[in-house]
Design a protein around this motif. Structure first.
Motif, PDB file in Angstrom:
ATOM      1  N   LEU A 178      14.191   0.071  -7.570  1.00 51.90           N
ATOM      2  CA  LEU A 178      13.114   0.759  -6.864  1.00 51.90           C
ATOM      3  C   LEU A 178      11.836  -0.071  -6.926  1.00 51.90           C
ATOM      4  O   LEU A 178      11.625  -0.823  -7.882  1.00 51.90           O
ATOM      5  CB  LEU A 178      12.872   2.129  -7.494  1.00 51.90           C
ATOM      6  N   PRO A 179      10.974   0.063  -5.933  1.00 54.42           N
ATOM      7  CA  PRO A 179       9.689  -0.646  -5.978  1.00 54.42           C
ATOM      8  C   PRO A 179       8.799  -0.056  -7.063  1.00 54.42           C
ATOM      9  O   PRO A 179       9.119   0.980  -7.656  1.00 54.42           O
ATOM     10  CB  PRO A 179       9.107  -0.408  -4.581  1.00 54.42           C
ATOM     11  N   ASP A 180       7.674  -0.725  -7.315  1.00 52.76           N
ATOM     12  CA  ASP A 180       6.760  -0.211  -8.325  1.00 52.76           C
ATOM     13  C   ASP A 180       6.202   1.149  -7.895  1.00 52.76           C
ATOM     14  O   ASP A 180       6.379   1.587  -6.760  1.00 52.76           O
ATOM     15  CB  ASP A 180       5.625  -1.195  -8.599  1.00 52.76           C
ATOM     16  N   GLN A 181       5.515   1.783  -8.797  1.00 58.53           N
ATOM     17  CA  GLN A 181       5.082   3.159  -8.576  1.00 58.53           C
ATOM     18  C   GLN A 181       3.848   3.301  -7.677  1.00 58.53           C
ATOM     19  O   GLN A 181       3.365   4.406  -7.455  1.00 58.53           O
ATOM     20  CB  GLN A 181       4.799   3.815  -9.929  1.00 58.53           C
ATOM     21  N   ARG A 182       3.355   2.181  -7.133  1.00 53.23           N
ATOM     22  CA  ARG A 182       2.200   2.288  -6.246  1.00 53.23           C
ATOM     23  C   ARG A 182       2.540   3.020  -4.953  1.00 53.23           C
ATOM     24  O   ARG A 182       1.683   3.563  -4.282  1.00 53.23           O
ATOM     25  CB  ARG A 182       1.657   0.893  -5.921  1.00 53.23           C
ATOM     26  N   SER A 183       3.813   3.014  -4.590  1.00 49.50           N
ATOM     27  CA  SER A 183       4.241   3.696  -3.370  1.00 49.50           C
ATOM     28  C   SER A 183       5.678   4.143  -3.532  1.00 49.50           C
ATOM     29  O   SER A 183       6.489   3.437  -4.130  1.00 49.50           O
ATOM     30  CB  SER A 183       4.108   2.752  -2.168  1.00 49.50           C
TER      31      SER A 183
ATOM     32  N   VAL B  96       1.027  -9.277   9.876  1.00 54.68           N
ATOM     33  CA  VAL B  96       0.392  -8.830   8.632  1.00 54.68           C
ATOM     34  C   VAL B  96       1.218  -7.742   7.960  1.00 54.68           C
ATOM     35  O   VAL B  96       1.488  -7.787   6.751  1.00 54.68           O
ATOM     36  CB  VAL B  96      -1.047  -8.331   8.900  1.00 54.68           C
ATOM     37  N   ARG B  97       1.647  -6.754   8.735  1.00 56.40           N
ATOM     38  CA  ARG B  97       2.463  -5.661   8.188  1.00 56.40           C
ATOM     39  C   ARG B  97       3.822  -6.196   7.710  1.00 56.40           C
ATOM     40  O   ARG B  97       4.331  -5.769   6.666  1.00 56.40           O
ATOM     41  CB  ARG B  97       2.653  -4.592   9.263  1.00 56.40           C
ATOM     42  N   ALA B  98       4.379  -7.121   8.469  1.00 63.13           N
ATOM     43  CA  ALA B  98       5.660  -7.713   8.082  1.00 63.13           C
ATOM     44  C   ALA B  98       5.535  -8.463   6.769  1.00 63.13           C
ATOM     45  O   ALA B  98       6.407  -8.361   5.886  1.00 63.13           O
ATOM     46  CB  ALA B  98       6.153  -8.655   9.176  1.00 63.13           C
ATOM     47  N   ARG B  99       4.454  -9.209   6.612  1.00 65.23           N
ATOM     48  CA  ARG B  99       4.248  -9.976   5.375  1.00 65.23           C
ATOM     49  C   ARG B  99       4.088  -9.042   4.177  1.00 65.23           C
ATOM     50  O   ARG B  99       4.674  -9.276   3.115  1.00 65.23           O
ATOM     51  CB  ARG B  99       3.029 -10.892   5.517  1.00 65.23           C
ATOM     52  N   ASP B 100       3.309  -8.006   4.328  1.00 63.66           N
ATOM     53  CA  ASP B 100       3.108  -7.065   3.223  1.00 63.66           C
ATOM     54  C   ASP B 100       4.424  -6.391   2.829  1.00 63.66           C
ATOM     55  O   ASP B 100       4.722  -6.225   1.635  1.00 63.66           O
ATOM     56  CB  ASP B 100       2.084  -5.999   3.620  1.00 63.66           C
ATOM     57  N   THR B 101       5.199  -6.001   3.830  1.00 59.33           N
ATOM     58  CA  THR B 101       6.475  -5.329   3.576  1.00 59.33           C
ATOM     59  C   THR B 101       7.466  -6.263   2.897  1.00 59.33           C
ATOM     60  O   THR B 101       8.150  -5.889   1.940  1.00 59.33           O
ATOM     61  CB  THR B 101       7.066  -4.810   4.899  1.00 59.33           C
ATOM     62  N   ALA B 102       7.537  -7.497   3.389  1.00 55.51           N
ATOM     63  CA  ALA B 102       8.442  -8.481   2.804  1.00 55.51           C
ATOM     64  C   ALA B 102       8.037  -8.842   1.382  1.00 55.51           C
ATOM     65  O   ALA B 102       8.888  -9.013   0.498  1.00 55.51           O
ATOM     66  CB  ALA B 102       8.471  -9.736   3.674  1.00 55.51           C
ATOM     67  N   GLN B 103       6.735  -8.961   1.146  1.00 55.01           N
ATOM     68  CA  GLN B 103       6.244  -9.299  -0.185  1.00 55.01           C
ATOM     69  C   GLN B 103       6.629  -8.234  -1.209  1.00 55.01           C
ATOM     70  O   GLN B 103       7.019  -8.542  -2.341  1.00 55.01           O
ATOM     71  CB  GLN B 103       4.721  -9.468  -0.152  1.00 55.01           C
ATOM     72  N   ARG B 104       6.548  -6.996  -0.788  1.00 56.99           N
ATOM     73  CA  ARG B 104       6.910  -5.879  -1.677  1.00 56.99           C
ATOM     74  C   ARG B 104       8.386  -5.951  -2.059  1.00 56.99           C
ATOM     75  O   ARG B 104       8.749  -5.704  -3.221  1.00 56.99           O
ATOM     76  CB  ARG B 104       6.591  -4.573  -0.953  1.00 56.99           C
TER      77      ARG B 104
END
Length: 287
Positions: free
Chosen positions: A81-86, A103-111
Motif C-alpha cells: 500500500l502507498p504511504d498514509q498521506r493518501s 505533471v499529474r502523470a509524473r506525480d502518480t508515477a512517482q508515488r
C-alpha cells in the motif's frame, strides 16, 4: 444507466465526447479490495502483484485468478500500500500521460515508484496483468522520472507469463482438447513478450493455439471510445482481428491479455475474450 436508458448514450456523447455507438465498461460492485492480498512480502518466493486500475475496478476476477495461479506455482503474491498521506490506490499514471497531463502523470508515477522501490531493491519480481500499465514501468516511467529508483523498478518488471517461465514453477494443469485464438496487445508485441504467452499456453496439454496476425486492435485505450475516432477504431479491427474471430466456432477460446483488446473483441464480434491467467486458473488441478 448510460447504456440502458434510451437516448442517454447520445446525451453522454454530447457531454463527454464518448461515442454513443460503444457501451462503456461497467464498474464491478465486487471490485478488488486491498485486503484481498498481503501488503508485505511473505514466504520464500514473494512476488509483487501490480494491481492496475482497469483490473481493480472492471475485471477483478482476473486478479483473483492471478492470486490462485501464482500460489499454485509456488509464489506468494502481495500488493504493498502507498504511504498514509493518501488512501488513493496506486496507479502507473499512463492515462494521464496519454492525454498530455504530464505533471499529474509524473506525480502518480512517482508515488508508485516510491512504494515499489524498496521491494525492487530487495530483488523481488514485479508482475502485472494489463500490458500497457505494467510495461509503462519499464518504458515511460523511467523516462518520465529519470531516477535510480525508477530504473531499479523497471529492472524487476516481468510479465505474468515471463515469471511463470523464468522461475521454477510447479503448475499442474488439466489437459484441454480445444482450439484457441490468441491476439497480442501492442505493448506485448513492441517489447517482444508474445513468445512467453505462447509458451505458457503450451503448458496446457491438448490446447491448439493460433496467433492472429494483426496490428493494433483499434481501441488504443480511450481512442476507440471517442465519438470522432470510433469509426477508425472499428476499421482497424475489421482489417483482420474481428473477421478471424467471427470465423471461429463457438467452442474456440479467444485469448487477449489487454483490457481494451477484450473490449474491442466483445463490442465488435460479440465474443468474450479472456486473459491468459483466467484460462490457467480454469485448468488448475486443485487439491
Amino acid at each position: 444507466l448510460r447504456d440502458k436508458l434510451p437516448g442517454l448514450a447520445w446525451l453522454s456523447q454530447i457531454l463527454t465526447a464518448f461515442s454513443a455507438k460503444r457501451p462503456l465498461p461497467p464498474w464491478q460492485r465486487r471490485w478488488f479490495q486491498p485486503t484481498e492480498l498481503a501488503v508485505t512480502p511473505i514466504g520464500e518466493r514473494p512476488v509483487l502483484l501490480f494491481v492496475d486500475t482497469f483490473s481493480r475496478y472492471f475485471e477483478p476476477e482476473n486478479l483473483r485468478s492471478a492470486q490462485r495461479v501464482l500460489s499454485a506455482a509456488g509464489f506468494t503474491p502481495f500488493a504493498p500500500l502507498p504511504d498514509q498521506r493518501s488512501t488513493k490506490p496506486l496507479c502507473c499514471g499512463r492515462t494521464h500521460l496519454s492525454v498530455g497531463n504530464v505533471v499529474r502523470a509524473r506525480d502518480t508515477a512517482q508515488r508508485l515508484v516510491e512504494t515499489y522501490a524498496p521491494y525492487a531493491a530487495a530483488g523481488i519480481p514485479i508482475v502485472g496483468l494489463e500490458p500497457s500499465c505494467l510495461l509503462a514501468l519499464k518504458d515511460e516511467i523511467p523516462a518520465l522520472l529519470n531516477t535510480q529508483d525508477a530504473q531499479q523498478v523497471a529492472k524487476m518488471v516481468l510479465t505474468f507469463e515471463e515469471l511463470l517461465l523464468t522461475e521454477k514453477t510447479a503448475l499442474c494443469l488439466k489437459p484441454l482438447q480445444a482450439k484457441a485464438l490468441l491476439h497480442g496487445h501492442c505493448h506485448q508485441k513492441a517489447f517482444g513478450v508474445m513468445r512467453p504467452v505462447q509458451e505458457v499456453l503450451g503448458m496446457i496439454e491438448g490446447l491448439e493455439v493460433e496467433t492472429i496476425e494483426t496490428s493494433c486492435c483499434g481501441m488504443a485505450g480511450a481512442f476507440g471510445y471517442g465519438a470522432e475516432t470510433f469509426d477508425i477504431s472499428m476499421q482497424m479491427a475489421e482489417a483482420r482481428l474481428l473477421p478471424a474471430i467471427r470465423g471461429a466456432d463457438a467452442q474456440t477460446y479467444v485469448i487477449a491479455d489487454g483490457t481494451s483488446c477484450r473490449s474491442q473483441i466483445k463490442d465488435g464480434a460479440a465474443r468474450e475474450a479472456v486473459h491468459v491467467v483466467r484460462l490457467l486458473d480454469q485448468q488448475l488441478i486443485k487439491d
